[in-house]
Every structure is written in structure tokens, then in C-alpha cells.
Design a protein around this motif. Structure first.
Motif, short mmCIF file in Angstrom:
data_model
loop_
_atom_site.label_atom_id
_atom_site.label_comp_id
_atom_site.label_asym_id
_atom_site.label_seq_id
_atom_site.Cartn_x
_atom_site.Cartn_y
_atom_site.Cartn_z
N SER A 454 0.85 -1.20 0.00
CA SER A 454 0.00 0.00 0.00
C SER A 454 0.88 1.24 0.00
O SER A 454 1.78 1.38 0.84
CB SER A 454 -0.87 -0.01 1.26
OG SER A 454 -1.39 1.28 1.49
N ILE A 455 0.62 2.16 -0.91
CA ILE A 455 1.53 3.32 -0.99
C ILE A 455 1.42 4.20 0.25
O ILE A 455 2.31 5.00 0.54
CB ILE A 455 1.35 4.16 -2.29
CG1 ILE A 455 -0.05 4.75 -2.42
CG2 ILE A 455 1.72 3.33 -3.50
CD1 ILE A 455 -0.19 5.69 -3.61
N LEU A 456 0.35 4.02 1.02
CA LEU A 456 0.22 4.79 2.26
C LEU A 456 1.20 4.29 3.33
O LEU A 456 1.39 4.92 4.36
CB LEU A 456 -1.22 4.71 2.77
CG LEU A 456 -1.71 5.83 3.70
CD1 LEU A 456 -1.49 7.20 3.07
CD2 LEU A 456 -3.19 5.65 4.02
N ASN A 457 1.84 3.14 3.05
CA ASN A 457 2.85 2.65 3.98
C ASN A 457 4.21 3.30 3.74
O ASN A 457 5.12 3.14 4.56
CB ASN A 457 3.01 1.12 3.85
CG ASN A 457 1.80 0.39 4.40
OD1 ASN A 457 0.84 1.03 4.85
ND2 ASN A 457 1.82 -0.93 4.36
N TYR A 458 4.34 3.99 2.63
CA TYR A 458 5.62 4.64 2.36
C TYR A 458 5.72 5.93 3.18
O TYR A 458 4.81 6.75 3.19
CB TYR A 458 5.81 4.90 0.86
CG TYR A 458 5.97 3.61 0.09
CD1 TYR A 458 7.10 2.81 0.31
CD2 TYR A 458 5.01 3.16 -0.79
CE1 TYR A 458 7.25 1.61 -0.36
CE2 TYR A 458 5.16 1.95 -1.47
CZ TYR A 458 6.28 1.18 -1.25
OH TYR A 458 6.43 -0.02 -1.89
N ARG A 459 6.85 6.07 3.84
CA ARG A 459 7.05 7.20 4.74
C ARG A 459 6.87 8.54 4.04
O ARG A 459 6.34 9.49 4.60
CB ARG A 459 8.48 7.16 5.32
CG ARG A 459 8.80 5.88 6.03
CD ARG A 459 8.15 5.85 7.39
NE ARG A 459 8.63 4.71 8.15
CZ ARG A 459 8.83 4.73 9.47
NH1 ARG A 459 8.55 5.81 10.17
NH2 ARG A 459 9.26 3.65 10.09
N MET A 460 7.36 8.60 2.82
CA MET A 460 7.31 9.88 2.11
C MET A 460 5.85 10.22 1.79
O MET A 460 5.45 11.38 1.87
CB MET A 460 8.14 9.76 0.83
CG MET A 460 8.50 11.08 0.20
SD MET A 460 9.38 12.16 1.36
CE MET A 460 8.84 13.74 0.70
N VAL B 647 12.41 3.83 6.05
CA VAL B 647 12.64 4.71 7.20
C VAL B 647 13.36 5.99 6.79
O VAL B 647 13.06 7.07 7.29
CB VAL B 647 13.44 3.95 8.30
CG1 VAL B 647 13.93 4.91 9.38
CG2 VAL B 647 12.57 2.85 8.92
N VAL B 648 14.29 5.87 5.84
CA VAL B 648 15.07 7.06 5.47
C VAL B 648 14.54 7.73 4.20
O VAL B 648 15.20 8.59 3.63
CB VAL B 648 16.56 6.73 5.27
CG1 VAL B 648 17.15 6.13 6.53
CG2 VAL B 648 16.77 5.80 4.09
N GLN B 649 13.33 7.35 3.79
CA GLN B 649 12.81 7.84 2.50
C GLN B 649 12.85 9.37 2.38
O GLN B 649 13.21 9.92 1.35
CB GLN B 649 11.39 7.32 2.29
CG GLN B 649 11.04 7.15 0.83
CD GLN B 649 9.72 6.42 0.63
OE1 GLN B 649 8.79 6.60 1.40
NE2 GLN B 649 9.65 5.60 -0.39
#
Lengths: 752, 752
Positions: A454-460, B647-649
């Protein structure tokens, strides 16, 4: 490669042929490495070299074989930590190879392979914690909705029910004429439902409920925004100008028909040459005492009324702002009711109306340009609450200064600066609902060999959307506060409330522009398709930052008001005065501005709203005092005040920004205190922390310059922002669902 | 008020009744002040009190009289510095009043009136230096245009001449079908002029001039952007996919007809479920060795080709990316030519095409959704430069890794990532031209009693537009550099150039989005009208940040490339290695990171490009090293690399940003060195300083955290940014005129 000693080179060969990060240079490094291995025979060396010759790529099958050898080695010893560990496994722990540890590790280093990463990639662990994060709310959505809607819950429900009816299906025609008629029909339905006249006195058919009126504006904004603006022009601008600037005779004559939309009208203030600087309007209203009439006239093309909503098609009358001239004396800008069209919608003599044509958005609103050619109106058409002409034909007003009178008149119209940001808020909520729900469902990329994530899991992605979600929640509560202040206002509070409304209009509408921009990008190509509605939301709200006062101009007004307040309290402006000003009410500041506190980074402190409020207040007061000091210095130094204000214009915007940030946080924290549902309180508290910390992070340059924060603390804040985003991930979908926007309004196929 | 002693209160009365900043509180202060003046009789006190009674406002005439008394006093002594100075004048320097100096000054303080400002306002000096600033260029526009156009000057002139023809008048219909046909007609004209095939080999009718091709893309972008994208889809994506991925047989068969637009086609890569992660495409191409054919198939709805330009109406063929399956083995994504429509534009059997429908912008491009239902194509339709099937029906490829082969294929298409940012650049130039020329002409507000002032004279307005103008100039030179690098590329440089192009695509398109947003707001309501074209520019370029690679995804690619480079050079990654990395080539850094330099604020230093470059390089290297260190730590600590990268995105984006900032500044400075026209060199140098300093200002939080700059220096930089904006004001209109955008393209009535 049956020889197990030769096998040790497999990981390197695999890297060479699979990893597109390895270039010729690394190629050469491995080749050289092979050459100097004395334990290899010349034939073996030749064979190995041939395996990496560019002219002789391995077949796809050989590559697959290599990979399976590596996989086998890792299966034998899952705890391998480096390529050399794999090498050892491949050699069956050959004693000779063991002795080459230093050489191989040097090779790894020379290749610049981050050993652990390469090895981990070989391991192909498909269940990372990034993959497994998902929506798992810990609060009841309906309870949060109830808190957000508050006392206006009933009217909000009513409006939602109406705009969810089939007749409110979105108009998809690109033909402006069709769209405008549809919007007009919608307005009529709303008028029939007694929503338009909600703020008018009961005596004239109204609901006498201003709080409900604003809730209507906001809730309608989940639907088509042309509808909201057309609605606002008719019932807000046109109707309220009669109510605020006129007197009993005007109320009796017009208000009921305005409320039922029997009498569509306009609010004709802006002129081509005077949009922001309305004090300089050039339309004239020349009084003729003999006939007891006014002659309304447009002196030249650039003095035409421009962008006037409801003018191009439907408006039958307009409140026209014009300079009142009596016996050749100019009495400043006053307001007059001027008929534009007859009941059959035929444009009257002396009136010329042009269509503003296609706009970026809001094309369901018929904006027009109006020109008056010596149009005669009766004396009674002057809206005479603040100025009038007596029976002798003389000017009368309780406010002798023309400027001050005009600004008093404008002050009564400040409600528009509450309706617009509340509409903007709803649009931001729609955008966030679409973007966050889509991002939850949308999967893209993933760990090697694992499912997509899920792209909502990406921190950015979280970083892009969640601070805006937090800010939108913050603004929700701030606008509730501004609305209440406005409704309960006293005369004395007016300057403050006017500045507050002007500021929040700018603050909320800029937030909406920024939010919808991020939402569009977060939805990628899907966000660009009209069917998913972000385009319409973006384009319709684009002008919100300009109309009802250009945001940058409004921010300067806010700053000037803050400066005036500051001077009243600290007239002397000496150094001690400023210092005591900054520290007063910021009780903890002095204690905090010591190394222990400027460097304090424990979680409890960073999440403490007392810390947030102190930081916001400190910034507000310091910036204000410094702008005041700088202005004084410039003017004493000989600059014209006009020039001095221009020199510090950038700082003035900061003054206003810092003031608004503080108000918004303060109200957010206050609202939270009264939350009765403990589950949603915990989560919304995280939003308030995220709002506070991401604002501090945004302004960290200032805080570091000032010394209020030290690097160790700003870095800790950045990490905390990331952490809060991560923690909010499972709640995010529910947090937007709590806005409870009707599906028929959201309409975007990507979230259905 | 004949009594000259009583006259001394006139300035205060005037303030009370005219200044809307004075509230009841100040009212009371003056009232109290009057009460305690022992030199006044009871009658006099009563009279004075009556003058400020709220129930008894002065007449408008009295107010005017007061004002003229004040004017007279100031005329007598133009050097008055405070209200008390005016008071003295009004009393004719009465000795008694003179003795009351302390009391009156205390009153001024209590009222919080910034004396100098009030007095200056009374003085009504209409000629401030803010008012008198105006356009006054010091360089020859044509010479700068020549420098910008460089070697492509001839083709740029040619394209401008073509798009200025009457048949290129903008289409104003909101009917998509009409718009699409118009755009198609325009493309045909351009093909007839031999612009479409400019990059193709001469052998196939082309111009074999890639530099000219990019200049064409950029110059066309001054006109309708749907045209540019349609042009790019046909001649760039479709044609270049044949040229880059196919072999001689394909060139012979297709290239000439593509170049003349006899054969309109598509580039069918994106699928609904795979937009960014194209490695995961699901369309299949199953080889049938018996018939020597492929079966192209869409396995499910979400595997449809989506957003495909030229598909909805005009495309007759498409390069389709699909997983190659031979004997049930998956050989990864390869490219195939698949016919969609016959010559009469009838859709072929097995092909289903849906229209993507209305979009935010680019509605002149017919984007569609393509579904394949077991479509049979001959073996020769496989674009077989990088992989092929031999006569035995076996797979062959010089690149054994499927991933690596696919990314190699993508690498050959990197040209698209140069065309798009160059198109974005042109759009930013158009927006800036409109906004700056309009702001120069538009006047609003001004000093009390003076003329209204060009809004471009306001510091905030300059701050909003000029750093973006500087950045746009900077990007101009950076994209020239990327283009040259691309054209002169060697195999070895490809990873670097791919990352550079990907990064500059993100950098330039985000700049365009930000620039056009600011331009729209800077033009106020006029910017919202479609006739002024900012709306179209904004909406058309909105998707530039998404297509040809989502910007955020691209930035991560850039960062990963930088990280790989870093590891290759500094494999050991120990502390000393990192430090030496950071300091290497940043020769002056060690010298600079001492208090004398971190606090250095003299003008020469702040404007020195050596300082700028050092600061940019230092940031780039430090951020990169720190991201690498952090990643290593996380992975050693046990995180899966996939999780660690997540984490470092946020930091990864910074890595890419800092790298691109440095490249852009470096190229700007380099380009300046070769300027042969000294006048324009001086001015463009200011732009490069403004670019550098406003980027440093934007990142001042980072510089302060790091200690590279100290507060005294970041504050000085802020001032210098303001100063540069002010100095560039007279040059700004000429700087946008140097873009030499044809009037017929700008078209906006507000600048005509």
C-alpha cells in the motif's frame, strides 16, 4: 562450475550480470582480483575471466543456476551477514577460502557493496514490517463525526440529505451555459428548502441562525463549488449587503425575495483597476437633489465592475459601491441598489454587461463585467445605514471620516471571510478523503519477491499527506472558533475579529491550495482524471486565495492590526518593554531558554502541548516585537512609513503567519480538552502533536536562528514527525471517514 | 477653536475620528489626559470633551478644517518629528505648551502611536522611493535571447514562425472532440515541416539532429501544451521506441511513416495496476513457435494499458510492453508492435479501447485505455534489439538478467525525461512572462495622497516571483547541460545520465508547478480568467510531475544512484572515510567551517559564487554521507533493507534534492562564464546569486543544524535576497522579454 573453489565467485558474477549499479569499473576490480589469487591455476583464472567477459554474457539459464546456488547456500546458513559468509558456504567452509577472509572483505569494500544490503536482497524476505502495516482504527468514526459537527449536526445532516438526492448529480457537460443553469436550479432547490435565508431575520422569512448558515456553506462545499459560490453571492454577498448596509425600508423591500431567490442579485464592488485597493473605486453616484435621484456612472473602461458573480446571466439587481458626489464634493465610497435586468431578464437601459468568459474553475458561476452609463436610481436606493442624505440634500453620517466609514461598512461584511475559508476547509477534506482512501488501496512496489505494498505505507507518502490532514483538522477547530467569535462579537472586539477572519481566510485557503496540490500528486494519473474530482476541487478553490481579499494583502492587514495592538500595549517601545512583552504570558519561556531545555528531546516533552504552545507563542511575540522595532528604526532613520512598510513586507507576512499558527494551535488544544470520547481523543491528540511539530519543523530555521531550539532538538522533532506519521497510518482512513462526506459528493471512482 | 491653546488637541481629535486603529481605550486615555490639564478652565475641558464624545461626531467639514490646520502647521515647519512638534506649531510655540513636553510625549506613548509614522502620514509625502522604482533595463534583450537560444537559434526561429501563423490560433472550444482534431491538424502541419522526424536517421527521412528535436519540443511548448504532448507521443515515444528498441527491419517498415504522421501510434506501457512499478506489468505476449506469432493478452481489467496518448482516437499501432512467455517460462517485460486500428481508423478485432474522458488539462490529447483479447501478431513485431527468439524458438539476449534487460531498455528511452522538463521550462517561462509583465503594469495602493504603485514594486511581490525567475533561468542552463550530456553519452556514463535526467525531470516540473501557482496568484482575478492562459498552463503541466515517472519515485532513483556512487568510492564507510568524502573537492570547507567564516556576512562574500558552490557541495556531500551511514546502521541493526530504505525515504529525497541543486548551480555558474555580452552577464549573474542565496535561505534550517552557517549569516542572506530582488526589479520585464515568446503564443490580454 563443479569445482567448489571456483563456486566462491558466483555471488560476484551474479552481481555483475544482474545488478545494474555495477559498472565497468567494478568489473575491472573483480577481474584484477581474480588475477592476483595465487591459489588459482592459470586455466582456472582464464575460465573465471571468461565468465565476466562482456562479449560473452552467460545464458539466462546459467544465471538462474548461479542464483539457485546462492539460495542454497543461504538456506544452509540463514544467518549469513556478508557476501564473504556466502562465499564460505559455497566453498563448503573450505579452509583455504577461510584464510582469504581479508582479501574478500577488501574486495567487497572495493566494490562498495553495502554487504548487509546485498545479502538481505539475496535472502528475499518478503514479509517486511513496511508491508504489513494497514488500516486498523482504534476509535469509533461516528463519535468523532459527532464531535466535529457539534451543535450544527442537525443542519449538516439536512444539507447532506439534500445534496445526496438524484437531482444533485454532478453536471458533466463542458458547456458553460448548461452548467450555469444547472447550478441556478440547484440554488432554487436550496432556497425552497429555506437554506438561503438562514441568516436573515425571522421577520423577513429567515432562520435568524448565522451558525447554521455557515454550516450550510461548509456542507454544501462537499458538493459542487460553483453551487456554493453562486449560493454565497446570492444569499451572502447580495442579501447580506442589503442587511448590513441598508435599513428597514430596504429589508422590507428586498430581503424576502432575495431569500427565496425570486430576486437574484449581485455584489458589485471590484473594478478592473481596483480589486484590492477598493478605497480607490471610481464608479460615481452623483446626487441630484431636484429629482431626488442618483446618477450611477462608469467614468472609463477600467472602472467597470469586474468578476461580478450572478451578473452575466441571472442577476436582476446589484449592490453597487460607488463614490457619492453631492454638489461636486466627493463623500467617499457608499453603496447603492441598482437594477440590472427586468423580471424577464432583459438588461435595462444604460447597463452594459459582458461575460467574463471561461475561467480556470467555478464555471457554473456567471461572472460578468458591468458598465453603467448614467443610470438613474431613486434616492431610496442608497443603502443608508452608515451615511445618508437629509431632506435638505446634505450629507449626514455618524462617521465623519470617509475612509473610516468605508472600512466600517466593509467590516460589517466580514462574514464572507468566514464562509469562504469554511468552504475551503470542506474542499481540503474532500481532497484528503479521496487521496488517503486511494493511497490505502493503491499498491506499488514492495520488497524483493514479496507482494506490492500500500503506498500509504511509504514514509514519504505519509509525510506528504498526514501533516496536511493534521493541519486541516486544526483549521476545522480554528474556524469554529472564528465563527463563534463573529456571532458573539461586541463593537469593541471588531478590529480583532476582522483581522482574525481576514487572517484565517488566508490561512485556510492557502492550506486548501497546498493540500489539493499534494492530493493530486499523491493520486498520480488517477488524480488527473476529471472523474476523480481533484481537478475540479483544485481549480474551483484556486481563486479562493484571491477573492474576498487577496491573501497576501489580507496578511498585511493582519500584521498591521497586530502591530497596532502591540503599540497600544507597549507604546514606549524601549528595549525592556519589548523583552517584557515577549516574555509576558509565555511563562515558561525564560525557564526554557536554557541549554537543558533548548536541547530537551525526550518523547514526553516533544509531545507535550505546553511545549508546543510556548514555542508558538514565543515565535509570535518575538517576530512581532522585532518587526515593530525594525519599522521604528527605519522610520526614525528617515524612511517614509510607506517605504518602511515595504522594506519589512516579508517580515509582516511572518508576523501574521505566526499569529495565526498560535491561534490555530491554541484552539486545537482547547477543542481537544472538551473531547468526551476518549478513543478519538487519543488519536486526534496525535494530529494536534503532528500539526504542532510539523509547523515547528517548517520554521526550524527561525527557531535555530533565535536559539530557542538547538540542532539536537530540531533533529529529534523531525524524527518525531516521522514517528507520528507512522503511528497515524492505521487511523488515517478512519480520520477522513469521520468527515462523513456523502459518497455521492465524493463521487471519485478511485475510492468507490 | 480659535483659542490657539485648545488647537493643540487637534492632532489627537483628528486621530480619534479618522484612524480606525484607535479604539475606545485610547479614547478614554485622551479624555483622562484632558481632565488633568490644570491650565484648562472647566469650560474649556468640557468643550474639548464634547469634541470627542461618541454621541457627537464632528461634521465632515469640521474634520476637514482640522486636517487643514495640521497641514498648515507642517507647512510652517516641515521638519516636525513627532505629534508634539505639531502641537507646538499649532500653539504658535506657546511657552506654556512647551513646558508640557513630558506630558504630551507620555500621552503619545500611552496611545501607542509610533510618532514618526503618524507624522509622516500627516506629511503625505507622495513621492516615496517605492513609488518611483520602475523598469529600466541595462542590457540588450536580443543579445540575451541569442545566448539563451545558442546553437539552436535557427530551429527555434523556425518553430516560432510556424506557431505564429494564423492556423495556430488557439482553439477555444470546450468540446474535446473539436480540440483533439485541431491538435491533430497542428501535428500534421509540424510533420509537413519536417519537425516531427528531426531526431530520426536521415536514411528514414529524418533530420538526425537530436539537439534540434529537443529545441523543437521546448519551443512548441510556448504554444498549446496538448500539441506538445501529442507531438511527443507520436514522434518521441512511439517513434523513438521503434528506433531504440527495434532493429533495421522495424526502422524500414515504420520510421518514415511515423515521421510524416502517416502512421499515428502509441506507447503502451502503463497499466492500471502498474504505473510506477512497470517491472510488474501483467500484459502477456505468449510465443507460438508453430505459427511464429505472439498472442498479446490482457489478463484482467486492472492490467489494461491506461492513460495511453493517441489511443482514444488516432493511434493505428502501439508499442506494447508485455511479459514475454515462451513455453510457459516468463522472460520478463519486452516490447511488441501491435496494430490497433486499420487505415480507416476502425478498431481491430480483439482490441477494446475506452476513452480516458475529461482530464484536468491536456484535453487536446486523446488518452485511452487499451485492452487486448488474445490478439495475434507476427513474430517480426517483437522489437528485438535487446532480446529475440531464434529460429529454434529459443530466447536469446545479450543481457541475461530480465530485470537488467528491462531497465536497459528503459534507459534507451531516457530522452523523454529530457523533452518533458524542457517543455515544463517553457511553460514556466510563459507564466513568468505573463505575471511579471502584468505586475509591472498593474498598480494598486500607494503612499497616502500619492499615485498608486506598480505592484512589482512591492517587496513581497518581488519575493514571490523573482526567486522563481532566477530558478527558471538556472534550470534553463541545467537542461542545456543535460541535453548535451545525453547527446554525447558513452555507455559508461549511462547510469549517471539516467539519474541526472530523472532528477532534472522532477526538479524542473516541480519548479513549473510552483512557478505557475505563484504566477496565478500574482495576477489575482485576471490570472483566473482562461483568456490569460495561466489556467491552461497550470492544468496542462500539472501532470508533468507524474508522467514520464512520478517525481517522488524518480527522486528516490536519483538518491539510490548517488548512494551507489558513494559506496563505490567509499566502500569502507568508516568515520574517516566519510569525513574525507565530505571534505574532498569541497576544498574551502575546512577553512570555512570556523567562526570567522560561518559568520562572514560582507556583501562580496555573500555574492561570491565560490561561496555558493561550496555551500551547495557541502550540503550535498554531508547529506549523502549521513543517509548512507544511517542506512548502514539500520540494516546492521537488523532491519530488512526494504524497511530501512522506507525509514530514510524522507532523507533520500533530500539527497537527490541537494545533488540537483548543486548540478543546477554549477551549470548556471559555468554558463555565465562563457557569456560574451558584458551587460547581460552582470544582470544574469544577479539571477544566479539570487538562485543560490534563495536556495540557501530555503535550506537555512539544515545549514544552521549543521553549523555550516550561523544565525548572523542566515539573517544576512535573507536581507541579501531582498536586496537582489529590489535590484532586479528594473530588469525583470526585460529578463522575461529575453525568452522572446511570440505574442501570439502568450496571447494573454493582460500583457498585450
Amino acid at each position: 562450475m563443479e569445482n567448489s573453489k571456483l563456486k566462491v565467485f558466483i555471488p560476484f558474477f551474479n552481481l555483475i550480470w544482474s545488478d545494474d549499479l555495477l559498472t565497468q569499473k567494478e568489473h575491472l576490480i573483480i577481474k584484477d582480483f581474480i588475477q592476483v589469487q595465487n591459489w588459482l591455476t592459470i586455466n582456472e583464472k582464464e575460465f573465471l575471466a571468461s565468465q565476466i567477459a562482456i562479449s560473452n554474457p552467460p545464458s539466462r539459464i546459467v544465471l538462474t543456476t548461479w542464483k539457485s546456488e546462492i539460495d542454497k547456500a543461504i538456506a544452509q546458513n540463514p544467518r549469513v551477514q556478508s557476501i564473504f559468509d556466502i562465499v564460505l558456504e559455497l566453498s563448503n567452509n573450505d579452509i583455504l577460502i577461510k584464510g582469504l577472509a581479508t582479501d574478500f572483505i577488501q574486495l567487497e569494500n572495493d566494490l562498495g557493496i553495502l554487504g548487509e544490503e546485498v545479502v538481505s536482497n539475496f535472502k528475499k524476505n518478503a514479509t517486511t514490517f513496511t508491508s504489513t502495516h494497514h488500516s486498523a482504527p482504534t476509535f469509533e468514526i461516528a463519535k468523532l463525526t459527532q464531535i466535529l459537527d457539534g451543535k450544527q449536526s442537525a443542519i449538516i445532516q439536512k444539507v447532506k440529505a439534500i445534496i445526496s438526492r438524484p437531482e444533485f448529480a454532478y453536471e458533466t457537460s463542458t458547456d458553460t451555459a448548461i452548467y450555469r443553469e444547472k447550478v441556478y436550479e440547484w440554488c432554487k432547490i436550496l432556497a425552497d428548502e429555506n437554506l438561503g435565508n438562514m441568516a436573515y431575520p425571522k421577520k423577513y422569512g429567515g432562520g435568524e441562525n448565522i451558525a447554521d448558515y455557515f454550516a450550510i456553506m461548509e456542507t454544501l462545499s462537499y458538493h459542487d463549488l460553483s453551487l456554493v459560490i453562486k449560493f454565497g453571492v446570492q444569499f451572502g454577498l447580495w442579501g447580506m449587503s442589503i442587511h448590513s448596509l441598508g435599513t428597514e425600508k430596504h429589508y422590507q423591500k428586498y430581503l424576502k425575495d432575495i431569500g427565496t431567490l425570486k430576486l437574484p442579485g449581485c455584489f458589485a464592488m471590484s473594478e478592473t483597476n481596483h480589486g484590492s485597493n477598493v478605497k480607490g473605486l471610481e464608479t460615481t453616484a452623483t446626487y441630484n437633489h431636484k429629482d431626488k435621484t442618483f446618477l450611477i456612472h462608469t467614468p472609463h473602461e477600467k472602472a467597470q465592475k469586474e468578476y461580478i458573480g450572478n451578473a452575466a446571466v441571472h442577476g436582476q439587481m446589484a449592490t453597487v459601491f460607488a463614490k457619492l458626489i453631492i454638489d461636486e464634493v466627493d463623500y467617499g465610497v457608499n453603496a447603492f441598489v441598482v437594477p440590472l435586468r427586468d423580471e424577464n431578464n432583459v438588461i435595462l437601459k444604460g447597463i452594459t454587461i459582458k461575460d467574463c468568459g471561461l475561467k480556470m474553475g467555478l464555471n457554473g458561476v456567471d461572472n460578468g463585467i458591468i458598465r453603467f452609463d448614467n443610470v438613474i436610481i431613486p434616492k431610496d436606493n442608497m443603502l443608508d445605514r452608515f451615511a445618508s442624505i437629509n431632506d435638505q440634500g446634505k450629507f449626514e453620517s455618524p462617521i465623519p471620516s470617509d475612509n473610516r466609514r468605508f472600512f466600517t461598512m466593509l467590516g460589517t461584511l466580514v462574514g464572507g471571510r468566514i464562509g469562504i475559508p469554511r468552504s475551503a476547509l470542506a474542499a481540503a477534506k474532500s481532497g484528503l478523503t479521496i487521496a488517503i482512501k486511494y493511497s490505502d488501496k493503491r499498491k506499488q512496489f514492495g520488497p524483493e519477491g514479496g507482494e506490492e505494498v500500500s503506498i500509504l505505507n511509504y514514509r514519504m507518502h505519509q509525510r506528504r499527506l498526514f501533516p496536511l490532514l493534521a493541519k486541516t483538522y486544526a483549521i476545522h477547530f480554528a474556524l469554529q472558533y472564528v465563527t463563534t467569535r463573529f456571532i458573539e462579537r461586541t463593537e469593541l472586539e471588531m478590529p480583532e475579529i476582522e483581522a482574525l477572519a481576514a487572517g484565517m481566510k488566508a490561512y485556510a485557503t492557502w492550506n486548501t491550495t497546498a493540500t489539493l496540490q499534494e492530493c493530486r500528486e499523491a493520486c498520480g494519473g488517477k488524480g488527473y482524471l476529471s472523474e476523480n474530482r481533484i481537478g475540479a476541487l483544485k481549480n474551483d478553490t484556486e481563486i479562493y486565495t484571491t477573492f474576498e481579499g487577496d491573501n497576501t494583502v489580507l496578511m498585511q492587514l493582519v500584521a498591521k492590526n497586530r502591530l497596532a495592538e502591540f503599540r497600544k500595549t507597549y507604546g514606549k517601545m524601549d528595549a525592556m518593554g519589548i523583552i517584557s512583552y515577549v516574555y509576558e504570558n509565555t511563562k515558561t519561556v525564560i525557564a526554557e531558554k536554557n541549554p537543558i531545555v533548548t536541547r530537551k528531546t525526550d518523547e514526553a516533552h516533544l509531545l507535550d502541548s505546553a511545549f508546543h504552545l510556548s514555542a508558538f507563542e514565543y515565535r509570535e511575540k518575538t517576530i512581532l516585537a522585532s518587526a515593530a522595532k525594525r519599522l521604528k528604526k527605519l522610520i526614525i532613520g528617515g524612511l517614509e512609513p510607506y517605504d518602511a512598510f515595504n522594506v519589512v513586507q516579508h517580515q509582516m507576512i511572518d508576523v501574521a503567519q505566526a499569529y495565526l499558527d498560535r491561534i490555530v494551535l491554541e484552539q486545537f488544544v482547547k477543542a481537544l480538552e472538551s473531547f468526551e470520547d476518549p478513543q478519538s481523543k487519543v488519536i486526534v491528540a496525535k494530529l494536534s502533536q503532528l500539526y504542532a511539530l510539523s509547523q515547528i519543523e517548517k520554521n526550524k530555521g527561525w527557531y535555530l536562528e533565535d536559539g530557542y531550539l538547538e540542532p539536537v532538538k530540531t533533529k529529534a522533532i523531525r524524527k518525531m514527525v516521522n514517528q507520528l506519521c507512522w503511528e497515524l497510518r492505521p487511523e488515517a482512513v478512519s480520520l477522513v471517514n469521520a468527515f462523513a462526506i456523502p459518497d455521492s459528493c465524493l463521487a471519485a471512482p478511485i475510492v468507490m
